[in-house]
Enzyme design. Structure first.
Site, PDB file in Angstrom:
ATOM      1  N   ASN A   1      -4.900  -2.167  -4.305  1.00  0.00           N
ATOM      2  CA  ASN A   1      -4.810  -3.612  -4.480  1.00  0.00           C
ATOM      3  C   ASN A   1      -3.814  -3.953  -5.578  1.00  0.00           C
ATOM      4  O   ASN A   1      -3.654  -3.219  -6.554  1.00  0.00           O
ATOM      5  CB  ASN A   1      -6.182  -4.247  -4.720  1.00  0.00           C
ATOM      6  CG  ASN A   1      -6.931  -3.716  -5.921  1.00  0.00           C
ATOM      7  OD1 ASN A   1      -6.912  -2.535  -6.228  1.00  0.00           O
ATOM      8  ND2 ASN A   1      -7.641  -4.603  -6.605  1.00  0.00           N
TER       9      ASN A   1
ATOM     10  N   GLU B   1      -2.890  -7.317  -7.765  1.00  0.00           N
ATOM     11  CA  GLU B   1      -3.256  -8.688  -8.100  1.00  0.00           C
ATOM     12  C   GLU B   1      -2.089  -9.442  -8.726  1.00  0.00           C
ATOM     13  O   GLU B   1      -1.113  -8.849  -9.177  1.00  0.00           O
ATOM     14  CB  GLU B   1      -4.452  -8.687  -9.057  1.00  0.00           C
ATOM     15  CG  GLU B   1      -5.712  -8.164  -8.419  1.00  0.00           C
ATOM     16  CD  GLU B   1      -6.913  -8.195  -9.339  1.00  0.00           C
ATOM     17  OE1 GLU B   1      -8.014  -7.944  -8.835  1.00  0.00           O
ATOM     18  OE2 GLU B   1      -6.767  -8.475 -10.545  1.00  0.00           O
TER      19      GLU B   1
ATOM     20  N   CYS C   1      -4.830  -6.832  -0.868  1.00  0.00           N
ATOM     21  CA  CYS C   1      -5.849  -5.789  -0.923  1.00  0.00           C
ATOM     22  C   CYS C   1      -5.255  -4.421  -0.590  1.00  0.00           C
ATOM     23  O   CYS C   1      -4.199  -4.317   0.039  1.00  0.00           O
ATOM     24  CB  CYS C   1      -6.962  -6.104   0.079  1.00  0.00           C
ATOM     25  SG  CYS C   1      -7.810  -7.655  -0.208  1.00  0.00           S
TER      26      CYS C   1
ATOM     27  N   GLU D   1      -6.341  -2.187   1.527  1.00  0.00           N
ATOM     28  CA  GLU D   1      -6.333  -1.882   2.952  1.00  0.00           C
ATOM     29  C   GLU D   1      -5.064  -2.408   3.614  1.00  0.00           C
ATOM     30  O   GLU D   1      -4.386  -1.701   4.360  1.00  0.00           O
ATOM     31  CB  GLU D   1      -7.560  -2.497   3.644  1.00  0.00           C
ATOM     32  CG  GLU D   1      -8.881  -1.979   3.119  1.00  0.00           C
ATOM     33  CD  GLU D   1      -9.458  -2.815   1.985  1.00  0.00           C
ATOM     34  OE1 GLU D   1      -8.709  -3.198   1.051  1.00  0.00           O
ATOM     35  OE2 GLU D   1     -10.676  -3.094   2.032  1.00  0.00           O
TER      36      GLU D   1
ATOM     37  N   CYS E   1      -8.739  -8.283   5.560  1.00  0.00           N
ATOM     38  CA  CYS E   1      -8.456  -6.866   5.864  1.00  0.00           C
ATOM     39  C   CYS E   1      -9.073  -6.459   7.204  1.00  0.00           C
ATOM     40  O   CYS E   1      -8.472  -5.704   7.961  1.00  0.00           O
ATOM     41  CB  CYS E   1      -8.953  -5.972   4.737  1.00  0.00           C
ATOM     42  SG  CYS E   1      -7.956  -6.137   3.245  1.00  0.00           S
TER      43      CYS E   1
ATOM     44  N   CYS F   1     -12.705  -6.949   3.059  1.00  0.00           N
ATOM     45  CA  CYS F   1     -12.832  -8.401   3.161  1.00  0.00           C
ATOM     46  C   CYS F   1     -12.452  -8.853   4.581  1.00  0.00           C
ATOM     47  O   CYS F   1     -11.962  -8.069   5.391  1.00  0.00           O
ATOM     48  CB  CYS F   1     -11.939  -9.081   2.119  1.00  0.00           C
ATOM     49  SG  CYS F   1     -10.167  -9.026   2.498  1.00  0.00           S
TER      50      CYS F   1
END
Length: 153
Positions: free
Chosen positions: A57, A59, A68, A70, A111, A108
């Site tokens: 990830n 940010e 993210c 994934e 993803c 999430c």
């Protein structure tokens, strides 16, 4: 009635290929850039040519551009190997204390949708490994996590 099939296992129960993928996901948690959430996620995908593509990830203060682990791994794999199917994905995370999570982390919604598109693109199910410190959830296909998905299968 909608049922999902998810195997719960430990590290030793995983195949050698799945252990390698999980190890890569665990390693990628160390490369996460997560100064806001302090929640570090790593992912690794195995291509049909056995190449492993990794992601973590990333940010940003403008949260909308955060991505993210994934999707980082899936999109990098699609960019680097556009004609090679992705066969498997492993996902791991460290909590705000910097320790690996005891329980496996679940992707999430964004993803999960990217995983649906990955399956549609290759016309095959993803082998999914959600990694906890000592417990792993293994399943065949994103429909196990998202049975009422936004896609035509």
């Amino acid at each position: 009635i909608i049922k999902s099939v998810i195997s719960v296992c430990n590290y030793e129960d995983l195949s050698e290929a799945d252990r390698l993928l999980a190890d890569n996901a665990f390693e990628m948690t160390q490369h996460s850039y997560s100064p806001y959430s302090h929640f570090s996620v790593g992912a690794a995908v195995r291509m049909s040519n056995n190449h492993i593509v990794r992601g973590c990830n990333q940010e940003n203060a403008a949260f909308g551009v955060t991505i993210c682990a994934e999707r980082t791994a899936l999109f990098a794999a699609g960019a680097e190997f556009p004609d090679t199917p992705i066969e498997a994905i492993a996902i791991a995370a460290r909590g705000t204390d910097g320790q690996l999570l005891e329980e496996p982390v679940s992707p999430c919604g964004s993803c999960r949708q990217a995983m649906i598109e990955t399956e549609l693109r290759s016309n095959q199910q993803l082998h999914i490994i959600l990694c906890g410190k000592e417990k792993f959830y293994v399943m065949e296909g994103i429909r196990q996590l998202m049975p009422l998905s936004f896609a035509e299968f």
